[in-house]
Design a protein around this motif. Sequence first.
Motif, short mmCIF file in Angstrom:
data_model
loop_
_atom_site.label_atom_id
_atom_site.label_comp_id
_atom_site.label_asym_id
_atom_site.label_seq_id
_atom_site.Cartn_x
_atom_site.Cartn_y
_atom_site.Cartn_z
N GLY A 221 8.63 46.40 -29.37
CA GLY A 221 8.97 46.59 -27.97
C GLY A 221 7.77 46.95 -27.11
O GLY A 221 7.62 46.46 -25.98
N ILE A 222 6.87 47.78 -27.66
CA ILE A 222 5.67 48.16 -26.90
C ILE A 222 4.76 46.95 -26.73
O ILE A 222 4.18 46.73 -25.65
CB ILE A 222 4.94 49.31 -27.62
N PHE A 223 4.62 46.14 -27.77
CA PHE A 223 3.81 44.92 -27.63
C PHE A 223 4.42 43.98 -26.59
O PHE A 223 3.68 43.33 -25.84
CB PHE A 223 3.70 44.21 -28.99
N MET A 224 5.74 43.89 -26.53
CA MET A 224 6.37 43.04 -25.53
C MET A 224 6.01 43.49 -24.12
O MET A 224 5.78 42.67 -23.22
CB MET A 224 7.89 43.06 -25.71
N VAL A 225 5.91 44.80 -23.92
CA VAL A 225 5.54 45.32 -22.60
C VAL A 225 4.10 44.98 -22.25
O VAL A 225 3.79 44.53 -21.14
CB VAL A 225 5.77 46.85 -22.55
N HIS A 226 3.18 45.17 -23.21
CA HIS A 226 1.76 44.99 -22.92
C HIS A 226 1.29 43.55 -23.03
O HIS A 226 0.22 43.21 -22.52
CB HIS A 226 0.92 45.89 -23.84
N LEU A 227 2.07 42.71 -23.72
CA LEU A 227 1.70 41.30 -23.77
C LEU A 227 2.08 40.55 -22.49
O LEU A 227 1.53 39.48 -22.21
CB LEU A 227 2.39 40.61 -24.97
N GLY A 228 3.00 41.12 -21.73
CA GLY A 228 3.46 40.46 -20.52
C GLY A 228 2.36 40.09 -19.55
O GLY A 228 2.29 38.94 -19.08
N PRO A 229 1.46 41.01 -19.18
CA PRO A 229 0.42 40.67 -18.19
C PRO A 229 -0.68 39.77 -18.73
O PRO A 229 -1.48 39.27 -17.93
CB PRO A 229 -0.16 42.06 -17.81
N LEU A 230 -0.77 39.55 -20.05
CA LEU A 230 -1.86 38.76 -20.61
C LEU A 230 -1.59 37.27 -20.48
O LEU A 230 -0.44 36.82 -20.53
CB LEU A 230 -2.08 39.11 -22.08
N LYS A 231 -2.65 36.51 -20.33
CA LYS A 231 -2.55 35.05 -20.31
C LYS A 231 -2.72 34.56 -21.74
O LYS A 231 -3.82 34.44 -22.26
CB LYS A 231 -3.63 34.44 -19.41
N LEU A 232 -1.59 34.29 -22.39
CA LEU A 232 -1.60 33.93 -23.81
C LEU A 232 -1.79 32.44 -23.99
O LEU A 232 -1.38 31.63 -23.15
CB LEU A 232 -0.29 34.37 -24.46
N SER A 233 -2.42 32.06 -25.10
CA SER A 233 -2.64 30.66 -25.40
C SER A 233 -1.32 29.96 -25.74
O SER A 233 -0.40 30.56 -26.31
CB SER A 233 -3.61 30.54 -26.59
N THR A 234 -1.24 28.70 -25.39
CA THR A 234 -0.03 27.92 -25.72
C THR A 234 0.07 27.67 -27.21
O THR A 234 1.15 27.28 -27.69
CB THR A 234 -0.07 26.58 -24.96
N GLU A 235 -1.02 27.88 -27.96
CA GLU A 235 -0.98 27.69 -29.41
C GLU A 235 -0.29 28.85 -30.12
O GLU A 235 0.06 28.72 -31.30
CB GLU A 235 -2.40 27.53 -29.96
N LEU A 236 -0.12 29.96 -29.41
CA LEU A 236 0.51 31.11 -30.03
C LEU A 236 2.01 30.90 -30.11
O LEU A 236 2.60 30.15 -29.33
CB LEU A 236 0.22 32.37 -29.20
N PRO A 237 2.68 31.56 -31.07
CA PRO A 237 4.14 31.46 -31.14
C PRO A 237 4.78 32.14 -29.93
O PRO A 237 4.08 32.79 -29.13
CB PRO A 237 4.46 32.20 -32.44
#
Length: 669
Positions: free
Chosen positions: A344-360
């Motif tokens: 749950g904490i990762f879901m909060v902090h991953l939100g603002p990041l620009k993640l690669s489309t290669e990631l799941p």
Amino acid sequence: MLGSSFALYYYLSNGSNTSREITWQEFRNAFLDKGLVDKLVVVNQSTVRVQLHSNATGTMYPSAGGGEYHFTIGSVEAFERKLDDAQKELGIPSHERIPVSYKEEVSYVGSLVSMFAPTVLFVGFLWWMSRRAGGAGGGGGGGIFSIGKSRAKMFNKDTDVKVKFKDVAGMDEAKEEIMEFVKFLKEPAQYEKLGAKIPRGAILSGPPGTGKTLLAKATAGEASVPFLSVSGSEFVEMFVGVGSSRVRDLFSSAKKNAPCIIFVDEIDAIGKARGKGGNFGGNDERESTLNQLLVEMDGFGTQEHVVVLAGTNRPDVLDPALMRPGRFDRHIAIDRPDVSGRKGIFMVHLGPLKLSTELPPMDVLAQKLAVLTPGFSGADIANVCNEAALHAARKAHEAVFEADFESAIERVIAGLERKSRVLSPEEKKTVAYHEAGHAVCGWFLEHADPLLKVSIIPRGVGALGYAQYLPPDRYLLSTPQMTDRICMTLGGRVSEEVFFGTENITTGAQDDLQKITRMAFEACANYGMNDVIGPVSYGGREGTKEGWTKPFSEKTGEMLDYEVRKMITTAYDRTRTLLIKHRADVEKVAKLLLEKEVITREDMISLLGKRPFKGKSDDMDKWLDENPSLGERSAPPPLEEIPGPVPADDTPTPAPVATATRIEDFNRL
């Protein structure tokens, strides 16, 4: 004000004096050598006034209005000597020499200034401090006396707290407990009509970085009420009475803005138990501040609707009067999150990041990162996400990739790779066999944690190699589990002895020995896991720190020493037997380490086969089996760092901070 006073003094003391200052050379060349001097007057032993003959007016050297001149001397004796020498050179007889008189003059303006200047300066300083303190206080009123005003920061509807409960993850039980405060502040009548009284306050306790302050902010954000935030150290000043005055002002402001929330961070700065450490210096001031806090919290009326939240890492040192019902009624413990909480904490902090489309998908990525970070607090997870973004920017990536997260976890726990540290072939071989010993012991011990990665690449300050494990979220340790952990930790030292001989043992096992000694002492002295000592608890290591004396006798201390040593030597013999039995396996792992420097779980399976414990049901093992690709990637650093040999300067290898924290989890069971 001060500037105009000094300007007036300068004008009165210097403006009315039309005498022109000259040097000794000018005096001699222009006046003395030409015989124009009628008389010399030494004033206050520092200034010489030159009086000329009346017939010398027309031949004055440079004009000075009224024709008055003066020069400054260092001492009267030196002036008299120079004047006598000059007149001798000029051949002036002794009876015709220039008369010299002496007088003392007092400047009334100077006297007044010397008398009142200190007072004026002091009053001016107080006035300046008053203006400065008034401006810094945000309200102005009170001037210099505002030093006793509270320094709490106010967050209200104009400066709204943006944090909500949706921004806080990994502490569902704590949120449920504290939600009652929010409901009361929003709808107090619902409780009051039933005769209920809202708890006056709550203590939020837990390890650093678990989100105590964040939860308090979320409470204020959800309740939409004013929020006063202050640190416990801000009540402590060198001035007597300032702390208690600030406490009074804080609660006065809270009552004016009721309903509201007061949050005191690090309350142990003023809330420590009284009567400890003697009453010297600032201790009395701290106790008076605590007394005032106790009075204010117990002085609330039931209609004031003020809730006090406090955060601390050390609830055990707080005064019992502060913890009693009626003051801090609720004690909310916030521990490190488990796997679901970390997700749950990762879901909060991953939100603002620009993640690669290669990631799941984000939930799958969050689950994977949560599994890879056992024991991490909320602050650790936030730091991992931030470091991943920084690493991606440093590598000029367009988005954050999985490798960025893995590098971020490595940096947070173990530091960067020490590429500049080149080990000699002998040292590298020693480190390889040391780490191979850890890996093989963990592989063939039933209760060992799942192995993910072994590396002999130097990292951090002193770690020359490490083995990474993924321990599950375990809340109890049995005796076999503790014994296997001790044996696995001893694997590196025993491997060096088996392959290089007792005389060639290195200092690389220093950190290992510290860990197992601490674990064995806790088992014997705190957890009652020793048949000879019996089912007693002396508080373990913490018990010896609280007081000046040990909580057991000298005879019991000797017995503890013997049993701790016996427990460790028994585990040592068991580990030696295990490694001798699997000597060939250790050599396989060590040679592969020397070749590749990093080996993964998949490499261990190909070398040694699967772990011979099919009946073992371990969540982490299951997860690794379901995600075999994980072992092929560059994995994050270990939760149990295994430092290699110390550098050549014999400086002891320090244990990484994260390592000590993970091991200390065991001490809280």
